[in-house]
Write a protein that holds these residues in place. Structure first.
Motif, PDB file in Angstrom:
ATOM      1  N   ARG A   1       0.836  -1.209   0.000  1.00 35.58           N
ATOM      2  CA  ARG A   1       0.000   0.000   0.000  1.00 35.58           C
ATOM      3  C   ARG A   1       0.865   1.251   0.000  1.00 35.58           C
ATOM      4  NH1 ARG A   1      -4.207  -0.081   4.661  1.00 35.58           N
ATOM      5  NH2 ARG A   1      -4.978   1.747   3.565  1.00 35.58           N
TER       6      ARG A   1
ATOM      7  N   ASP B   1       2.256   1.605  -3.477  1.00 35.87           N
ATOM      8  CA  ASP B   1       1.234   2.126  -4.381  1.00 35.87           C
ATOM      9  C   ASP B   1       1.000   3.619  -4.151  1.00 35.87           C
ATOM     10  OD1 ASP B   1       0.896  -0.377  -5.514  1.00 35.87           O
ATOM     11  OD2 ASP B   1      -0.965  -0.823  -4.429  1.00 35.87           O
ATOM     12  N   HIS B   2       1.020   4.012  -2.884  1.00 34.40           N
ATOM     13  CA  HIS B   2       0.840   5.432  -2.556  1.00 34.40           C
ATOM     14  C   HIS B   2       1.926   6.279  -3.225  1.00 34.40           C
ATOM     15  CE1 HIS B   2       0.302   9.103  -0.201  1.00 34.40           C
ATOM     16  NE2 HIS B   2       1.575   9.035   0.121  1.00 34.40           N
TER      17      HIS B   2
ATOM     18  N   TYR C   1       1.712   5.733  -7.432  1.00 37.64           N
ATOM     19  CA  TYR C   1       0.573   6.237  -8.203  1.00 37.64           C
ATOM     20  C   TYR C   1       0.030   7.577  -7.698  1.00 37.64           C
ATOM     21  CZ  TYR C   1       0.906   1.486  -9.884  1.00 37.64           C
ATOM     22  OH  TYR C   1       1.383   0.320 -10.410  1.00 37.64           O
ATOM     23  N   ASP C   2      -0.007   7.759  -6.383  1.00 39.33           N
ATOM     24  CA  ASP C   2      -0.549   9.014  -5.849  1.00 39.33           C
ATOM     25  C   ASP C   2       0.489  10.131  -5.870  1.00 39.33           C
ATOM     26  OD1 ASP C   2      -2.848   7.583  -5.348  1.00 39.33           O
ATOM     27  OD2 ASP C   2      -2.419   7.287  -3.218  1.00 39.33           O
ATOM     28  N   ARG C   3       1.692   9.815  -5.429  1.00 37.35           N
ATOM     29  CA  ARG C   3       2.732  10.835  -5.318  1.00 37.35           C
ATOM     30  C   ARG C   3       3.662  10.882  -6.531  1.00 37.35           C
ATOM     31  NH1 ARG C   3       4.359  12.146  -0.159  1.00 37.35           N
ATOM     32  NH2 ARG C   3       5.408  13.834  -1.225  1.00 37.35           N
ATOM     33  N   LYS C   4       3.581   9.895  -7.412  1.00 37.27           N
ATOM     34  CA  LYS C   4       4.418   9.822  -8.625  1.00 37.27           C
ATOM     35  C   LYS C   4       5.917   9.831  -8.273  1.00 37.27           C
ATOM     36  CE  LYS C   4       0.776  10.392 -11.357  1.00 37.27           C
ATOM     37  NZ  LYS C   4      -0.144   9.320 -11.246  1.00 37.27           N
TER      38      LYS C   4
END
Length: 131
Positions: free
Chosen positions: A40, A43-44, A47-50
């Motif tokens: 997780r 993934d954070h 995808y969220d923070r690039k």
């Protein structure tokens, strides 16, 4: 640490993660070696923070080789674009197909190419130094 304490820490970590307290979640996921939590976190950051280089470590620790390989492929592709397309080594079958169809103006698809060994080695060297 016993299983009851580990389960409590994992619950705390999940609560922290869901509340946006990534630092606390990270500390607890690492302390408990909770693979799903590490994924997780990966993934954070991916995808969220690039921030794939941060995600890399979490995926590696969680044993998600497919995600590690995806980051390698993205980095090799980015490096090849940065260095120039002439560093790509195209397979013979693709060369013959393009010549017969005369499609030299078609955009290049990275999936259709084999990465030049020197380019691959350089990308792996860069990624290894970031660990």
């Amino acid at each position: 640490m016993d299983s009851k304490e580990r389960a409590q820490l994992i619950r705390e970590a999940n609560t922290a993660f869901n509340a946006g307290d990534i630092r606390k979640a990270r500390e607890l996921f690492l302390k408990t070696d909770y693979k799903d939590g590490l994924i997780r976190l990966g993934d954070h950051f991916m995808y969220d923070r690039k921030l794939p280089m941060l995600a890399f470590g979490y995926y590696k620790k969680a044993g998600r080789q497919d995600k590690v390989d995806e980051i390698y492929q993205r980095m090799v592709y980015a490096l090849s674009v940065w260095l120039g397309r002439d560093k790509w080594k195209q397979p013979e079958s693709a060369n013959q197909m393009d010549a017969s169809r005369n499609k030299s103006s078609t955009p290049l698809n990275p999936e259709d190419f084999v990465v030049h060994p020197i380019l691959k080695a350089k990308a792996l060297e860069i990624l290894s130094s970031k660990r």
